[in-house]
Design an enzyme around this catalytic site. Structure first.
Site, PDB file in Angstrom:
ATOM      1  N   GLY A  50       4.979  -1.453 -15.905  1.00 14.11           N
ATOM      2  CA  GLY A  50       3.717  -1.828 -15.268  1.00 14.11           C
ATOM      3  C   GLY A  50       3.278  -0.752 -14.288  1.00 14.11           C
ATOM      4  CB  SER A 105       2.666  -3.826 -11.087  1.00 16.53           C
ATOM      5  OG  SER A 105       3.807  -3.172 -11.622  1.00 16.53           O
ATOM      6  N   GLY A 106       5.039  -4.411  -8.658  1.00 19.13           N
ATOM      7  CA  GLY A 106       6.164  -5.265  -8.265  1.00 19.13           C
ATOM      8  C   GLY A 106       7.408  -5.093  -9.132  1.00 19.13           C
ATOM      9  CG  ASN A 118      11.376   9.395 -16.004  1.00 19.43           C
ATOM     10  OD1 ASN A 118      12.527   9.461 -15.590  1.00 19.43           O
ATOM     11  ND2 ASN A 118      10.473   8.590 -15.462  1.00 19.43           N
ATOM     12  CB  SER A 147       7.774   2.978 -19.213  1.00 17.63           C
ATOM     13  OG  SER A 147       7.920   1.695 -18.640  1.00 17.63           O
TER      14      SER A 147
HETATM   15  N1  LIG Z   1       1.243  11.008 -10.671  1.00 22.06           N
HETATM   16  C1  LIG Z   1       2.198  10.747  -9.752  1.00 22.06           C
HETATM   17  N2  LIG Z   1       2.405  11.605  -8.738  1.00 22.06           N
HETATM   18  C2  LIG Z   1       3.333  11.360  -7.810  1.00 22.06           C
HETATM   19  N3  LIG Z   1       4.161  10.289  -7.829  1.00 22.06           N
HETATM   20  C3  LIG Z   1       4.005   9.412  -8.818  1.00 22.06           C
HETATM   21  C4  LIG Z   1       3.027   9.597  -9.821  1.00 22.06           C
HETATM   22  N4  LIG Z   1       3.140   8.562 -10.687  1.00 22.06           N
HETATM   23  C5  LIG Z   1       4.132   7.781 -10.209  1.00 22.06           C
HETATM   24  N5  LIG Z   1       4.654   8.288  -9.086  1.00 22.06           N
HETATM   25  C6  LIG Z   1       5.790   7.760  -8.281  1.00 22.06           C
HETATM   26  O1  LIG Z   1       7.016   7.972  -8.991  1.00 22.06           O
HETATM   27  C7  LIG Z   1       7.699   6.737  -9.090  1.00 22.06           C
HETATM   28  C8  LIG Z   1       8.528   6.674 -10.349  1.00 22.06           C
HETATM   29  O2  LIG Z   1       7.695   6.767 -11.486  1.00 22.06           O
HETATM   30  P1  LIG Z   1       8.296   6.443 -12.914  1.00 22.06           P
HETATM   31  O3  LIG Z   1       9.468   7.311 -13.177  1.00 22.06           O
HETATM   32  O4  LIG Z   1       8.535   4.978 -13.023  1.00 22.06           O
HETATM   33  O5  LIG Z   1       7.086   6.857 -13.834  1.00 22.06           O
HETATM   34  S1  LIG Z   1       7.106   7.045 -15.411  1.00 22.06           S
HETATM   35  O6  LIG Z   1       7.769   5.897 -16.000  1.00 22.06           O
HETATM   36  O7  LIG Z   1       7.788   8.310 -15.729  1.00 22.06           O
HETATM   37  O8  LIG Z   1       5.681   7.095 -15.799  1.00 22.06           O
HETATM   38  C9  LIG Z   1       6.618   5.677  -9.025  1.00 22.06           C
HETATM   39  O9  LIG Z   1       7.240   4.504  -8.590  1.00 22.06           O
HETATM   40  P2  LIG Z   1       6.501   3.095  -8.517  1.00 22.06           P
HETATM   41  O10 LIG Z   1       5.370   3.224  -7.536  1.00 22.06           O
HETATM   42  O11 LIG Z   1       7.590   2.193  -8.015  1.00 22.06           O
HETATM   43  O12 LIG Z   1       6.025   2.722  -9.867  1.00 22.06           O
HETATM   44  C10 LIG Z   1       5.651   6.284  -8.035  1.00 22.06           C
HETATM   45  O13 LIG Z   1       6.086   6.052  -6.717  1.00 22.06           O
HETATM   46  N1  LIG Z   2       4.628 -10.816  -5.961  1.00 19.74           N
HETATM   47  C1  LIG Z   2       4.249 -10.034  -4.957  1.00 19.74           C
HETATM   48  N2  LIG Z   2       3.294 -10.435  -4.108  1.00 19.74           N
HETATM   49  C2  LIG Z   2       2.896  -9.639  -3.104  1.00 19.74           C
HETATM   50  N3  LIG Z   2       3.404  -8.429  -2.831  1.00 19.74           N
HETATM   51  C3  LIG Z   2       4.362  -7.983  -3.670  1.00 19.74           C
HETATM   52  C4  LIG Z   2       4.830  -8.749  -4.765  1.00 19.74           C
HETATM   53  N4  LIG Z   2       5.786  -8.034  -5.417  1.00 19.74           N
HETATM   54  C5  LIG Z   2       5.905  -6.874  -4.751  1.00 19.74           C
HETATM   55  N5  LIG Z   2       5.067  -6.844  -3.698  1.00 19.74           N
HETATM   56  C6  LIG Z   2       4.887  -5.739  -2.757  1.00 19.74           C
HETATM   57  O1  LIG Z   2       4.123  -4.738  -3.433  1.00 19.74           O
HETATM   58  C7  LIG Z   2       4.606  -3.453  -3.114  1.00 19.74           C
HETATM   59  C8  LIG Z   2       5.049  -2.738  -4.384  1.00 19.74           C
HETATM   60  O2  LIG Z   2       6.166  -3.440  -4.922  1.00 19.74           O
HETATM   61  P1  LIG Z   2       7.265  -2.674  -5.778  1.00 19.74           P
HETATM   62  O3  LIG Z   2       8.267  -3.690  -6.189  1.00 19.74           O
HETATM   63  O4  LIG Z   2       7.750  -1.474  -5.042  1.00 19.74           O
HETATM   64  O5  LIG Z   2       6.365  -2.237  -7.025  1.00 19.74           O
HETATM   65  P2  LIG Z   2       6.607  -1.082  -8.097  1.00 19.74           P
HETATM   66  O6  LIG Z   2       8.097  -0.900  -8.251  1.00 19.74           O
HETATM   67  O7  LIG Z   2       5.960  -1.598  -9.347  1.00 19.74           O
HETATM   68  O8  LIG Z   2       5.923   0.135  -7.555  1.00 19.74           O
HETATM   69  C9  LIG Z   2       5.730  -3.645  -2.116  1.00 19.74           C
HETATM   70  O9  LIG Z   2       5.218  -3.481  -0.832  1.00 19.74           O
HETATM   71  C10 LIG Z   2       6.171  -5.088  -2.349  1.00 19.74           C
HETATM   72  O10 LIG Z   2       6.710  -5.652  -1.181  1.00 19.74           O
END
Ligand SMILES: Nc1ncnc2c1ncn2[C@@H]1O[C@H](COP(=O)(O)OS(=O)(=O)O)[C@@H](OP(=O)(O)O)[C@H]1O
Ligand SMILES: Nc1ncnc2c1ncn2[C@@H]1O[C@H](COP(=O)(O)OP(=O)(O)O)[C@@H](O)[C@H]1O
Length: 252
Positions: free
Chosen positions: A120, A124-125, A170, A194
Site C-alpha cells: 500500500g 497507509s499503515g 528491492n 511494492s
Molecule cells: N520516492 C521516494 N523517495 C524517498 N523515500 C521514499 C520514496 N518512496 C518511498 N520512500 C520511503 O522509503 C520507505 C521504504 O519504501 P519501500 O521499500 O517499501 O518501497 S518499495 O516497495 O521499494 O516501493 C517508505 O516507507 P513507508 O513510508 O513506510 O511506506 C518511505 O518512507
Molecule cells: N489506522 C490508523 N489510523 C490512524 N493513523 C494510523 C493508522 N495506522 C497507522 N497510522 C499512523 O499513520 C502513520 C503511518 O503509519 P505507518 O504504519 O508507518 O504506515 P506505512 O508503513 O504504510 O508508511 C503513522 O503515524 C501511524 O501512527
C-alpha cells in the site's frame, strides 16, 4: 488478496540410536543398501548415529516417512538434486538438500510457514499493521518476523533507490528472503509499498499455492497524505524527492 480498510530426494536420513560414550567423534562407514543405493553410516560418539541412504524415499528426523513432494522437499519439488545447473551467469551450481526439511521445522514450531505481504501507499499503515500482527502472533505463541521496507533498506537493500528498477530489485530480494523465512517455518510479514503488481506476483510465484497472502492497505491517498509523518508527500509535491510520482503510483 485481502483488503484492509521429479526424482525423490537422494538422501534418507534416520537417527538409529543414542550412543552413551562421552568423547564426541564423527566417523563414516560406506556400504551397499538393500535398495541398491549407497549407505553412509555417520557415527557420532557421545551423540546420535545417523544413517544416510541415497536414492530412497525420505524419512524425517521424527521418524515419519514423508512422500509429499512439495513440503518434504522444501518447496523444491522437481529439482534435479544430483545434476549441476546454470544459475544466472554461474555454472556448476548444485542444489544441496538437507535431511531436516520444512515439515520438520513446522512440526517443531507447531505452525505453518507462510508470507503475509502487506502492500500500500506510504503512510497507509503497513508498518503499524505488520507490528500489531506480529505482536498478536507472539502472544499466541507463534513465531513471526517482520521484513519492513524501511528497515531492509538500512542493510540488505541499502544500495537501492526508488527508481522502478530499484523498487523491483528491492521487492525481488525481500521476496526471496521471505521465502526462506517461510521455509524455516516462520510466519513472515513483509510490509513494503511494492507498488507494481508484477513484482508482487513474482514473489507470490516463489511460494506454494496459498502460502503467499497479499494484504492491500486500502487507504485513500488524501488520508495517507494527511498523515505524512515523514513529510514525504510534502517533499514529493514540492518536487524535492526523486521519482515523486512513484510515491503515489500503485497497481492493484
Ligand atoms: N520516492 C521516494 N523517495 C524517498 N523515500 C521514499 C520514496 N518512496 C518511498 N520512500 C520511503 O522509503 C520507505 C521504504 O519504501 P519501500 O521499500 O517499501 O518501497 S518499495 O516497495 O521499494 O516501493 C517508505 O516507507 P513507508 O513510508 O513506510 O511506506 C518511505 O518512507
Ligand atoms: N489506522 C490508523 N489510523 C490512524 N493513523 C494510523 C493508522 N495506522 C497507522 N497510522 C499512523 O499513520 C502513520 C503511518 O503509519 P505507518 O504504519 O508507518 O504506515 P506505512 O508503513 O504504510 O508508511 C503513522 O503515524 C501511524 O501512527
Amino acid at each position: 488478496m485481502i483488503s484492509i480498510g521429479g526424482k525423490p530426494p537422494p538422501t534418507l536420513i534416520t537417527a538409529t540410536g543414542l550412543d552413551s560414550s562421552s568423547s564426541p567423534k564423527l566417523g563414516f562407514v560406506i556400504a551397499s543398501a538393500p535398495s541398491g543405493g549407497s549407505v553412509i553410516n555417520l557415527r557420532s560418539r557421545g551423540s546420535l548415529r545417523i544413517k544416510a541412504v541415497e536414492g530412497s524415499r525420505r524419512v524425517n528426523l521424527n521418524g515419519k516417512v514423508d512422500d509429499s513432494k512439495d513440503e518434504s522437499t522444501n518447496g523444491h519439488a522437481g529439482r534435479n538434486f544430483t545434476q549441476l545447473s546454470t544459475v544466472g551467469s554461474s555454472t556448476n551450481i548444485k542444489w544441496h538438500e538437507c535431511s531436516v526439511g520444512k515439515v520438520d521445522r513446522q512440526n517443531l514450531l507447531k505452525q505453518k510457514g507462510c508470507v503475509i505481504w502487506i502492500t500500500g501507499l506510504s503512510s497507509s499503515g503497513k508498518s503499524s499493521v505488520a507490528c500489531a500482527l506480529s505482536q498478536i502472533l507472539y502472544r499466541m505463541g507463534k513465531l513471526s518476523y517482520v521484513l519492513d521496507g524501511d528497515n531492509v533498506r538500512h542493510g540488505l537493500n541499502h544500495d537501492l533507490g526508488f527508481k522502478a528498477e530499484d523498487r523491483a530489485e528491492n521487492i525481488r530480494r525481500v521476496g526471496e528472503v521471505a521465502k526462506l523465512f517461510a521455509d524455516a517455518g516462520v510466519i513472515c510479514i513483509a510490509s513494503l509499498i511494492s507498488p507494481y503488481k508484477r513484482d508482487r506476483d513474482a514473489c507470490r510465484a516463489l511460494l506454494p499455492d496459498g502460502d503467499f497472502i497479499e494484504v492491500f492497505m486500502d487507504v485513500p491517498l488524501q488520508v495517507c497524505e494527511a498523515r505524512d509523518p515523514k513529510g514525504l508527500y510534502k517533499l514529493a509535491r514540492a518536487g524535492k524527492i526523486k521519482g515523486p510520482s512513484h510515491l503515489v503510483v500503485y497497481s492493484q
